[in-house]
Design a protein around this motif. Structure first.
Motif, PDB file in Angstrom:
ATOM      1  N   THR A 159       0.941  -1.064  -0.178  1.00 14.69           N
ATOM      2  CA  THR A 159      -0.047   0.103   0.041  1.00 14.69           C
ATOM      3  C   THR A 159       0.798   1.148   0.031  1.00 14.69           C
ATOM      4  OG1 THR A 159      -1.580  -1.304   1.357  1.00 14.69           O
ATOM      5  CG2 THR A 159      -1.955   1.170   1.158  1.00 14.69           C
ATOM      6  N   ALA A 160       1.784   1.466   0.754  1.00 18.32           N
ATOM      7  CA  ALA A 160       2.911   2.420   1.114  1.00 18.32           C
ATOM      8  C   ALA A 160       4.093   2.391   0.074  1.00 18.32           C
ATOM      9  CB  ALA A 160       2.938   2.594   2.444  1.00 18.32           C
ATOM     10  N   THR A 161       4.154   1.244  -0.650  1.00 17.45           N
ATOM     11  CA  THR A 161       5.540   1.214  -1.391  1.00 17.45           C
ATOM     12  C   THR A 161       5.260   1.943  -2.664  1.00 17.45           C
ATOM     13  OG1 THR A 161       5.544  -1.163  -0.483  1.00 17.45           O
ATOM     14  CG2 THR A 161       6.713  -0.629  -2.508  1.00 17.45           C
ATOM     15  N   PRO A 162       6.460   2.832  -2.966  1.00 17.62           N
ATOM     16  CA  PRO A 162       6.557   3.488  -4.005  1.00 17.62           C
ATOM     17  C   PRO A 162       6.440   2.803  -5.352  1.00 17.62           C
ATOM     18  CG  PRO A 162       8.396   3.995  -2.700  1.00 17.62           C
ATOM     19  CD  PRO A 162       7.785   2.804  -2.208  1.00 17.62           C
ATOM     20  N   ALA A 163       6.112   3.450  -6.519  1.00 13.20           N
ATOM     21  CA  ALA A 163       5.796   2.689  -7.724  1.00 13.20           C
ATOM     22  C   ALA A 163       6.924   1.913  -8.387  1.00 13.20           C
ATOM     23  CB  ALA A 163       5.224   3.717  -8.923  1.00 13.20           C
ATOM     24  N   HIS A 164       8.193   2.595  -8.199  1.00 12.93           N
ATOM     25  CA  HIS A 164       9.375   2.218  -8.651  1.00 12.93           C
ATOM     26  C   HIS A 164       9.843   0.963  -7.879  1.00 12.93           C
ATOM     27  CE1 HIS A 164      11.222   4.775  -5.607  1.00 12.93           C
ATOM     28  NE2 HIS A 164      12.142   4.088  -5.586  1.00 12.93           N
ATOM     29  N   ARG A 165       9.237   0.505  -6.843  1.00 12.37           N
ATOM     30  CA  ARG A 165       9.606  -0.574  -5.939  1.00 12.37           C
ATOM     31  C   ARG A 165       8.655  -1.779  -6.109  1.00 12.37           C
ATOM     32  NH1 ARG A 165      11.690   0.927   0.032  1.00 12.37           N
ATOM     33  NH2 ARG A 165      12.328  -1.287  -0.254  1.00 12.37           N
ATOM     34  N   ARG A 166       7.609  -1.310  -6.855  1.00 14.35           N
ATOM     35  CA  ARG A 166       6.787  -2.751  -6.899  1.00 14.35           C
ATOM     36  C   ARG A 166       6.802  -3.320  -8.156  1.00 14.35           C
ATOM     37  NH1 ARG A 166       0.901   0.013  -5.388  1.00 14.35           N
ATOM     38  NH2 ARG A 166       1.527   1.667  -3.649  1.00 14.35           N
ATOM     39  N   ASN A 167       7.274  -4.604  -8.225  1.00 16.06           N
ATOM     40  CA  ASN A 167       7.616  -5.309  -9.381  1.00 16.06           C
ATOM     41  C   ASN A 167       6.452  -5.500 -10.247  1.00 16.06           C
ATOM     42  OD1 ASN A 167       9.355  -6.472 -11.024  1.00 16.06           O
ATOM     43  ND2 ASN A 167       9.109  -8.488 -10.148  1.00 16.06           N
ATOM     44  N   THR A 168       5.951  -4.655 -10.839  1.00 15.66           N
ATOM     45  CA  THR A 168       4.809  -4.549 -11.807  1.00 15.66           C
ATOM     46  C   THR A 168       5.347  -4.036 -13.075  1.00 15.66           C
ATOM     47  OG1 THR A 168       3.953  -2.414 -11.105  1.00 15.66           O
ATOM     48  CG2 THR A 168       3.136  -4.023  -9.977  1.00 15.66           C
ATOM     49  N   GLY A 169       4.558  -4.648 -14.059  1.00 15.45           N
ATOM     50  CA  GLY A 169       4.849  -4.156 -15.491  1.00 15.45           C
ATOM     51  C   GLY A 169       3.417  -3.506 -16.032  1.00 15.45           C
ATOM     52  N   MET A 170       3.584  -2.026 -16.672  1.00 17.91           N
ATOM     53  CA  MET A 170       2.653  -1.683 -16.990  1.00 17.91           C
ATOM     54  C   MET A 170       2.675  -1.073 -18.500  1.00 17.91           C
ATOM     55  SD  MET A 170       0.022   0.343 -15.254  1.00 17.91           S
ATOM     56  CE  MET A 170      -1.031   1.915 -15.977  1.00 17.91           C
ATOM     57  N   VAL A 171       1.401  -1.414 -19.232  1.00 19.65           N
ATOM     58  CA  VAL A 171       1.224  -1.166 -20.426  1.00 19.65           C
ATOM     59  C   VAL A 171       0.202   0.064 -20.590  1.00 19.65           C
ATOM     60  CG1 VAL A 171       0.573  -1.669 -22.923  1.00 19.65           C
ATOM     61  CG2 VAL A 171       1.935  -3.264 -21.555  1.00 19.65           C
ATOM     62  N   PHE A 172       0.845   1.249 -20.988  1.00 23.29           N
ATOM     63  CA  PHE A 172      -0.349   2.744 -21.006  1.00 23.29           C
ATOM     64  C   PHE A 172      -1.161   2.541 -22.493  1.00 23.29           C
ATOM     65  CE2 PHE A 172       3.385   3.727 -18.444  1.00 23.29           C
ATOM     66  CZ  PHE A 172       2.787   4.154 -17.281  1.00 23.29           C
ATOM     67  N   GLN A 173      -2.123   3.152 -22.349  1.00 25.43           N
ATOM     68  CA  GLN A 173      -3.142   3.281 -23.382  1.00 25.43           C
ATOM     69  C   GLN A 173      -2.265   3.984 -24.659  1.00 25.43           C
ATOM     70  OE1 GLN A 173      -6.419   5.582 -22.447  1.00 25.43           O
ATOM     71  NE2 GLN A 173      -7.316   5.837 -24.533  1.00 25.43           N
ATOM     72  N   SER A 174      -1.400   5.020 -24.219  1.00 23.18           N
ATOM     73  CA  SER A 174      -0.496   5.523 -25.565  1.00 23.18           C
ATOM     74  C   SER A 174       0.784   4.934 -25.833  1.00 23.18           C
ATOM     75  CB  SER A 174      -0.369   7.150 -24.822  1.00 23.18           C
ATOM     76  OG  SER A 174       0.462   7.086 -23.630  1.00 23.18           O
ATOM     77  N   TYR A 175       0.923   3.882 -25.053  1.00 21.00           N
ATOM     78  CA  TYR A 175       2.226   2.993 -25.191  1.00 21.00           C
ATOM     79  C   TYR A 175       3.286   3.829 -24.590  1.00 21.00           C
ATOM     80  CZ  TYR A 175      -0.900   1.279 -29.014  1.00 21.00           C
ATOM     81  OH  TYR A 175      -2.059   0.937 -29.652  1.00 21.00           O
ATOM     82  N   ALA A 176       3.373   5.170 -24.471  1.00 20.40           N
ATOM     83  CA  ALA A 176       4.404   5.879 -23.732  1.00 20.40           C
ATOM     84  C   ALA A 176       5.855   5.562 -24.321  1.00 20.40           C
ATOM     85  CB  ALA A 176       4.208   5.673 -22.236  1.00 20.40           C
ATOM     86  N   LEU A 177       5.927   5.010 -25.756  1.00 20.79           N
ATOM     87  CA  LEU A 177       7.631   4.721 -26.057  1.00 20.79           C
ATOM     88  C   LEU A 177       7.980   6.277 -26.212  1.00 20.79           C
ATOM     89  CD1 LEU A 177       6.360   2.204 -28.855  1.00 20.79           C
ATOM     90  CD2 LEU A 177       7.118   1.768 -26.390  1.00 20.79           C
ATOM     91  N   PHE A 178       9.516   6.180 -25.974  1.00 20.48           N
ATOM     92  CA  PHE A 178      10.417   7.103 -26.102  1.00 20.48           C
ATOM     93  C   PHE A 178      10.850   7.262 -27.561  1.00 20.48           C
ATOM     94  CE2 PHE A 178      11.242   5.531 -21.707  1.00 20.48           C
ATOM     95  CZ  PHE A 178      10.903   6.630 -20.973  1.00 20.48           C
ATOM     96  N   PRO A 179      10.251   8.136 -28.448  1.00 17.09           N
ATOM     97  CA  PRO A 179      10.480   8.614 -29.716  1.00 17.09           C
ATOM     98  C   PRO A 179      12.137   8.676 -30.066  1.00 17.09           C
ATOM     99  CG  PRO A 179       9.709  10.503 -28.925  1.00 17.09           C
ATOM    100  CD  PRO A 179       9.696   9.502 -27.656  1.00 17.09           C
ATOM    101  N   HIS A 180      12.904   9.002 -29.286  1.00 16.62           N
ATOM    102  CA  HIS A 180      14.329   8.998 -29.613  1.00 16.62           C
ATOM    103  C   HIS A 180      15.079   7.782 -29.407  1.00 16.62           C
ATOM    104  CE1 HIS A 180      14.021  10.009 -25.311  1.00 16.62           C
ATOM    105  NE2 HIS A 180      15.376   9.662 -25.231  1.00 16.62           N
ATOM    106  N   MET A 181      14.236   6.830 -28.800  1.00 19.89           N
ATOM    107  CA  MET A 181      15.107   5.475 -28.462  1.00 19.89           C
ATOM    108  C   MET A 181      14.775   4.455 -29.410  1.00 19.89           C
ATOM    109  SD  MET A 181      14.814   4.944 -24.303  1.00 19.89           S
ATOM    110  CE  MET A 181      15.674   6.217 -23.061  1.00 19.89           C
ATOM    111  N   SER A 182      15.473   3.572 -29.825  1.00 22.12           N
ATOM    112  CA  SER A 182      15.190   2.411 -30.609  1.00 22.12           C
ATOM    113  C   SER A 182      14.228   1.188 -29.746  1.00 22.12           C
ATOM    114  CB  SER A 182      16.608   1.561 -30.994  1.00 22.12           C
ATOM    115  OG  SER A 182      17.225   0.959 -29.950  1.00 22.12           O
ATOM    116  N   VAL A 183      13.904   0.729 -30.520  1.00 18.35           N
ATOM    117  CA  VAL A 183      12.912  -0.543 -30.040  1.00 18.35           C
ATOM    118  C   VAL A 183      13.639  -1.378 -28.870  1.00 18.35           C
ATOM    119  CG1 VAL A 183      11.851  -2.678 -30.310  1.00 18.35           C
ATOM    120  CG2 VAL A 183      11.456  -0.885 -31.918  1.00 18.35           C
TER     121      VAL A 183
END
Length: 354
Positions: A68-92
């Protein structure tokens, strides 16, 4: 993979209650869909589980551990966003490896995990491409590969297919579901698309106004909704107002006497709604002793057709395979008379106004 447990979750923004007493359990390896109209609280629930929002009250457990109080970066979850949120300047490859780099995974291990994740989604040959060079479906798979690369305890999908066209969406639905089952991924997906929820999930959670209305397997919610809202939101449904009249019969407000499932809970003087799925209605040429109905509209949909009939003043939508040329029901047109019937157990009585 790990199980997920949500207990008495609530969320308010100022004086506005967005979530009220959400309780939900997801078994290890299970795929659960949060389904509901815009503003029902499904995305807020997902964001709280991911750690992007803070709950006003309640508790979340992942694999038996209180996060409940664990920060997002310390939860071992994988997230796929509606917009995909890919970095345009990075390769696949760099996009997929970003989460691993943030976790300070060594370069050689990171590259191996990236290759493995891209192979899972069949995009290994596009590792050096940029996001702008990919189709919408390919970008969606890259976002999925990025989520899988970190070997998450829980996969979270926030309307991941809403930007795809209808045909591609159907294909990717099956691909994600097959991958989820093969890997045994515990998965929570948010969608407003009822077909997507029915196709992909082991269990559906229908939400309205920040509350859970009903939880169950897709077939259970489709065949046995416990409210007018669920019946209307999960698939097409004829909803006919009236009252029970004797065991196994229903009198609509227009006066039509219709067969229905037996229900001891419904008193004869109580208003009820008869819920009847369009595909459960059988049409046939007029025959003596059967309820007579008049066709008031026909919509051709290729393999299926929608026929609207008037049954003693009550309008009913019927969905049926489009009749072939030699079928006696072929060529139905407005004004034709037919017989309409259904199995009584296919017509459920539900509380009115619910």
């Amino acid at each position: 993979m790990s199980s997920l447990k949500i207990e008495h979750l609530a969320k308010s923004f100022g004086t506005t209650e967005v979530l009220q007493d959400i309780n939900l359990g997801i078994a290890e390896g299970e795929m659960v869909a949060l389904l509901g109209p815009s503003g029902c609280g499904k995305s807020t629930t997902l964001r709280i589980v991911a750690g992007f929002e803070t709950a006003t009250s309640g508790r979340i457990e992942l694999g038996g551990t209180d996060i409940t109080a664990t920060p997002a970066h310390r939860r071992n979850t994988g997230m796929v966003f509606q917009s995909y949120a890919l970095f345009p300047h990075m390769s696949v490859a760099d996009n997929v490896g970003f989460g691993l780099e943030m976790r300070k995974i060594g370069r050689s291990d990171r590259e191996a995990k990236v290759r493995q994740a891209l192979d899972m989604v069949q995009l290994g040959h596009l590792a050096d491409r940029m996001p702008a060079q990919l189709s919408g479906g390919q970008q969606q798979r890259v976002a999925l590969a990025r989520a899988l690369a970190v070997n998450p305890d829980l996969l979270l999908l926030d309307e991941p297919l809403s930007n795809l066209d209808a045909k591609l969406r159907g294909e990717v639905q099956h691909e994600i579901r097959a991958l989820q089952q093969r890997l045994g991924l515990t998965t929570l997906i948010v969608t407003h698309d009822q077909e997507e929820a029915l196709t992909m999930s082991d269990k559906m959670v229908v939400m309205q106004g920040g509350r859970i209305r009903q939880v169950g397997a897709p077939r259970e919610l489709y065949d046995a909704p416990d409210s007018v809202f669920v019946a209307s939101f999960v698939g097409n449904c004829n909803l006919i107002e009236g009252k029970r009249e004797g065991e196994g019969m229903f009198r609509s407000t227009s006066g039509a006497l219709l067969p229905c499932a037996r229900s001891e809970a419904a008193d004869a003087d109580e208003s009820r709604v008869l819920a009847l799925r369009p595909e459960r209605v059988r049409l046939s040429p007029p025959q003596q002793g059967a309820a007579s109905a008049q066709v008031v509209g026909v919509t051709y949909l290729g393999a299926q057709s929608e026929i609207r009939v008037d049954l003693q003043g009550t309008r009913i939508l019927v969905t049926m395979p489009t009749p072939q040329a030699r079928d006696p029901m072929a060529g139905l047109a407005e004004g034709d008379m037919v017989s309409a019937d259904w199995a009584p157990e296919d017509a459920r009585l539900l509380p009115a106004g619910a």
